[in-house]
Design an enzyme around this catalytic site. Sequence first.
Site, short mmCIF file in Angstrom:
data_model
loop_
_atom_site.label_atom_id
_atom_site.label_comp_id
_atom_site.label_asym_id
_atom_site.label_seq_id
_atom_site.Cartn_x
_atom_site.Cartn_y
_atom_site.Cartn_z
N CYS A 1 2.85 -2.44 -6.89
CA CYS A 1 2.17 -3.67 -6.48
C CYS A 1 0.84 -3.35 -5.82
O CYS A 1 0.64 -2.28 -5.25
CB CYS A 1 3.03 -4.44 -5.49
SG CYS A 1 4.53 -5.04 -6.26
N TYR B 1 11.98 -4.25 -17.88
CA TYR B 1 12.11 -3.96 -16.46
C TYR B 1 13.48 -4.38 -15.94
O TYR B 1 13.76 -5.56 -15.76
CB TYR B 1 10.99 -4.70 -15.73
CG TYR B 1 10.81 -4.44 -14.25
CD1 TYR B 1 11.44 -3.39 -13.60
CD2 TYR B 1 9.97 -5.25 -13.49
CE1 TYR B 1 11.26 -3.17 -12.25
CE2 TYR B 1 9.77 -5.04 -12.15
CZ TYR B 1 10.42 -4.01 -11.52
OH TYR B 1 10.24 -3.78 -10.18
N HIS C 1 14.89 -2.75 -9.39
CA HIS C 1 14.54 -3.51 -8.19
C HIS C 1 15.21 -4.88 -8.12
O HIS C 1 14.67 -5.82 -7.53
CB HIS C 1 13.01 -3.66 -8.10
CG HIS C 1 12.31 -2.34 -7.97
ND1 HIS C 1 11.15 -2.04 -8.62
CD2 HIS C 1 12.63 -1.23 -7.27
CE1 HIS C 1 10.78 -0.80 -8.33
NE2 HIS C 1 11.66 -0.31 -7.51
N ARG D 1 12.51 0.60 -17.08
CA ARG D 1 12.63 0.95 -15.67
C ARG D 1 14.00 0.48 -15.21
O ARG D 1 14.32 -0.72 -15.26
CB ARG D 1 11.54 0.26 -14.85
CG ARG D 1 11.32 0.90 -13.49
CD ARG D 1 10.16 0.29 -12.76
NE ARG D 1 9.55 1.23 -11.84
CZ ARG D 1 8.63 0.90 -10.94
NH1 ARG D 1 8.18 -0.34 -10.88
NH2 ARG D 1 8.11 1.80 -10.14
N CYS E 1 3.98 5.98 5.57
CA CYS E 1 4.01 4.97 6.64
C CYS E 1 4.31 3.58 6.12
O CYS E 1 4.70 2.70 6.88
CB CYS E 1 2.68 4.96 7.39
SG CYS E 1 1.28 4.50 6.33
N CYS F 1 0.94 0.26 2.89
CA CYS F 1 0.66 -0.29 1.56
C CYS F 1 1.74 -1.28 1.16
O CYS F 1 1.47 -2.38 0.68
CB CYS F 1 0.56 0.85 0.54
SG CYS F 1 1.97 1.98 0.58
FE1 SF4 Z 1 0.94 5.06 4.05
FE2 SF4 Z 1 1.19 3.86 1.66
FE3 SF4 Z 1 -1.03 5.18 2.23
FE4 SF4 Z 1 1.21 6.52 1.85
S1 SF4 Z 1 0.13 5.31 0.35
S2 SF4 Z 1 -0.27 6.84 3.48
S3 SF4 Z 1 2.70 5.11 2.68
S4 SF4 Z 1 -0.26 3.35 3.28
#
Ligand code: SF4
Length: 543
Positions: free
Chosen positions: A31, A170, A173, A223, A346, A349
């Site tokens: 996404c 698909y 998920h 998938r 982290c 995203c």
């Molecule tokens: Fe963080 Fe997503 Fe960037 Fe990886 S791709 S560093 S998880 S924001």
Amino acid sequence: MGRNPRYDILFEPVRIGPLTARNRFYQVPHCTGMGFDLPHSVSRLREIKAEGGWAVVNTEYCSMHWSADDAPFRFCSLWDEQDVKIQAQTAEAIHRHGALAGIELWHGGNHAQNRTSREIALSPSGSAQHGIYPQQTKAMDREDIRNLRRWQVQAAKRAKRAGFDIVYVYAGHGYLPFQFITQRWNQRGDEYGGAIENRARLLREMIEETKDAVGDTCAVAVRLAMDELMGPQGVTAENEGRAVIALLAELPDLWDVNISYVENDSISARFGEEGHQEKYVGVVKQLTSKPVVSVGRFTSPDAMASLIKRGIADFIGAARPSIADPFLPSKISAGHEDDIRECIGCNICRSTNNMGAPIRCTQNPTMGEEYRRGWHPERIAPAGGFKDDGVLVVGGGPAGLECALSLGRRGYRVALAEAGRELGGRINRESRLPGLATYARVRDWRLGQIAKLANIEVFRESHLDREQILEMGYPHVVIATGATWRRDGIGVNTHFPVPGTEGPGVLTPDDVMAGAKLAGPVLIYDDDHYYMGGVLAELLLKA
Ligand code: SF4
């Protein structure tokens, strides 16, 4: 510097049905939080991945019909010829750099909230809609199933007209073809329910019909979620996941396998190591001769080469590593693996997508801004007229490091002043908390890049006050000194100091990270609603 021969295996071409991928780097569908609202932004983002050396670049989930509408989340669509024109921009942009373009045709079934289309959501057995809003779905009758198969075929033909090379069926998920596979959602008594052969019937039909429709020139990928991490209450890799692959092994041209749900698939680094999906997907290659792609937040070329050599996968699938560094394949190819901007896991995203907002990335500040601002992860506009004036950056935390590096790359003369001995600021403290060790990559990558630039001077133990800053005579000063945690209890919902917080037993996250000793039971008052409260609880529990 040339490529390390250890990694040659990653650059072997691989056949996918009627096509050949130029190497083993495969950007799986992911996404962007932009979908059909921001088509130019989407196509520029994908183009940069292709430029960075990925052999296959996929779209995000692309609705095949308006009965699958995921608003307020953003998705692509292939509902009509207007959508064909829009998606063709993306396919063309990907082709411009020699990559194959893939598209993930999607029907959400009981996960589609249909808030824009107002269609009644479909599901195998008429369950309540998945999610927090009370809505009922319709149990699909045979005509609904025929319609779904027709929509898949029609969308596949549109995808082909738009220029895509790989067309997905698909079943991952938790979406509709997968809902037929899992008994949690499928309690049908007809030929689409009961035994796993029946529950996989819809997926089989969709693969066969998609191949008939576009398989002469396009590859058809599936998938599939191998495991729902729910034990016997859901699909498991040992049972139904394995059974579906065994039943349909040679039908698609490629298997793209992972775990469900999305939150498990893109688990944060706090809870899942690099390669954490191997135990669920490792069996797939033993059951099919078709190429297999799987993900695992891979950033280490050695881990990638090992995955291929050990016969776990044919492609290195990546969403987040390709977001943090769209040029990851090119860097390995050029022998510059030290320059890889490694994903820290982290999930910023991921979380922006959950807000219905355009993607952003902690490691790659250009992500999502490739079109709107014209940003590029490897190139930055050269300095304008003030280049020789010099810039003073005060503060060597993550923002100060990024700022100094970006200015340095633009050609400015940069002085970076840090009050302490160590550069990195909050990263130095937070990366020592449980599960956050990867956060140190934010600091380390920037330090490595800064060390390569002669026009950035770094001054440690350089605590500057206002007068000292002015005395230094820099015409441009950037203050990047960060912030400290409040001690008075004011947060998101509390707008006045909480009585008693002035007492000696009240500590902030800064105090705890600095090693404050605590005695007796601890209450964490969390009006931040993010990771810090939970991480500190884990730390203190361990102590
Ligand atoms: Fe963080 Fe997503 Fe960037 Fe990886 S791709 S560093 S998880 S924001």
